[in-house]
Design a protein around this motif. Structure first.
Motif, short mmCIF file in Angstrom:
data_model
loop_
_atom_site.label_atom_id
_atom_site.label_comp_id
_atom_site.label_asym_id
_atom_site.label_seq_id
_atom_site.Cartn_x
_atom_site.Cartn_y
_atom_site.Cartn_z
N PRO A 90 0.84 -1.30 -0.13
CA PRO A 90 -0.23 0.13 -0.07
C PRO A 90 0.89 1.38 -0.22
N PRO A 91 0.60 2.15 -0.78
CA PRO A 91 1.20 3.35 -1.09
C PRO A 91 1.76 4.10 0.50
N GLU A 92 0.52 3.92 1.44
CA GLU A 92 0.41 4.49 2.84
C GLU A 92 1.39 3.93 3.51
N THR A 93 2.08 3.00 3.26
CA THR A 93 3.07 1.93 4.22
C THR A 93 4.07 2.88 4.67
N MET A 94 4.89 3.52 3.79
CA MET A 94 6.37 4.15 4.08
C MET A 94 5.87 5.43 4.80
N ALA A 95 4.79 6.11 4.76
CA ALA A 95 4.21 7.29 5.47
C ALA A 95 4.19 7.00 6.68
N LEU A 96 3.47 5.77 7.07
CA LEU A 96 2.80 5.29 8.42
C LEU A 96 4.25 4.82 9.02
N THR A 97 5.02 4.24 8.31
CA THR A 97 6.20 3.66 8.97
C THR A 97 7.15 4.84 9.68
N GLN A 98 6.99 6.02 8.99
CA GLN A 98 7.83 7.13 9.68
C GLN A 98 7.05 7.48 11.01
N ARG A 99 6.00 7.13 11.24
CA ARG A 99 5.05 7.56 12.41
C ARG A 99 5.05 6.49 13.26
N VAL A 100 5.86 5.50 13.16
CA VAL A 100 5.92 4.24 14.08
C VAL A 100 7.19 4.49 15.26
N THR A 101 7.17 4.45 16.42
CA THR A 101 8.17 4.41 17.52
C THR A 101 8.33 3.24 17.90
N ILE A 102 9.65 2.93 17.99
CA ILE A 102 10.18 1.46 18.68
C ILE A 102 10.71 1.96 20.07
N ILE A 103 10.40 1.41 21.26
CA ILE A 103 11.02 1.99 22.43
C ILE A 103 11.41 0.75 22.96
N PRO A 104 12.93 0.44 23.33
CA PRO A 104 13.60 -0.67 23.88
C PRO A 104 13.27 -0.69 25.45
N SER A 105 13.07 -1.59 26.04
CA SER A 105 12.80 -1.65 27.57
C SER A 105 13.61 -2.84 27.85
N HIS A 106 13.94 -2.93 29.18
CA HIS A 106 14.74 -3.89 30.13
C HIS A 106 13.67 -4.66 30.68
N THR A 107 12.58 -4.37 30.79
CA THR A 107 11.38 -5.01 31.63
C THR A 107 10.50 -5.87 30.70
N MET A 108 10.46 -5.57 29.55
CA MET A 108 9.21 -6.30 28.75
C MET A 108 9.58 -7.73 28.53
N PRO A 109 8.75 -8.78 28.41
CA PRO A 109 9.26 -9.86 27.95
C PRO A 109 9.54 -10.13 26.76
N LEU A 110 10.28 -11.26 26.49
CA LEU A 110 10.62 -11.52 25.07
C LEU A 110 9.40 -11.79 24.04
N PHE A 111 9.35 -11.39 22.99
CA PHE A 111 8.25 -11.72 22.16
C PHE A 111 6.94 -11.00 22.68
N GLY A 112 7.05 -10.09 23.40
CA GLY A 112 5.65 -9.65 24.10
C GLY A 112 5.52 -8.17 24.36
#
Length: 181
Positions: A90-112
């Motif tokens: 979908p042409p909107e994919t790259m635009a929405l990708t720019q609005r995704v934030t990935i936040i690393p955490s030392h307390t989150m479970p793996l794959f969760g």
């Protein structure tokens, strides 16, 4: 899916949020994913060649989240190497990708991961993965793999026979029954 394993939860949870709350991609302001920090170091912290919390290229975690929110899933019959944005995306994919934030955490479970979709109207929806959503029995695996049937170079009846032979492999006289299929 044919992607790095930690992305499976991102795809499933983002798609589930959009389906359950009827969220259209046009209504999404941003997507946030809080993830175990190890899942941001690809392929591993000792030999990281790519940081998933800063990468917004095709094939990245951010890209898969955006794609899942738009298409409600993952295309099972597609190569998902990092460089493979496709003409059928979908042409909107790259635009929405720019609005995704990935936040690393030392307390989150793996794959969760905890996925939050914030809508343009200010409302938001969140889902928390446990890391155990993808422990499936055989029937669930069969349900999920059926999506590839149309792309296989064999008739669907042969695919069904392979599935049933796998289901009953312990009761087959010889394992080559599966190989013959």
């Amino acid at each position: 899916y044919s992607i790095s394993g930690y992305n499976i939860a991102h795809v499933e949870l983002a798609a589930r949020l959009c389906i359950e709350h009827d969220i259209r991609h046009q209504d999404i302001e941003c997507i946030e994913a809080v993830v175990n920090w190890l899942e941001t170091q690809y392929p591993s912290p000792a030999f990281a060649v790519r940081r998933e919390d800063t990468n917004r290229e095709p094939g990245s975690t951010a890209y898969h989240l955006a794609y899942a929110a738009i298409k409600r899933g993952f295309p099972l019959l597609r190569d998902w190497a990092p460089q493979t944005a496709s003409a059928d995306d979908p042409p909107e994919t790259m635009a929405l990708t720019q609005r995704v934030t990935i936040i690393p955490s030392h307390t989150m479970p793996l794959f969760g991961p905890r996925i939050t979709i914030v809508k343009k109207d200010g409302s938001s929806h969140t889902v928390q993965g446990t890391g155990r959503e993808f422990i499936w029995d055989f029937d669930e695996q069969v349900r999920r793999i059926r999506g590839i049937a149309g792309g296989l170079p064999i008739p669907s009846s042969q695919f069904d026979a392979i599935i049933e032979t796998c289901r009953t492999l312990d009761h087959q006289a010889r394992a080559d029954a599966l190989v013959k299929l």
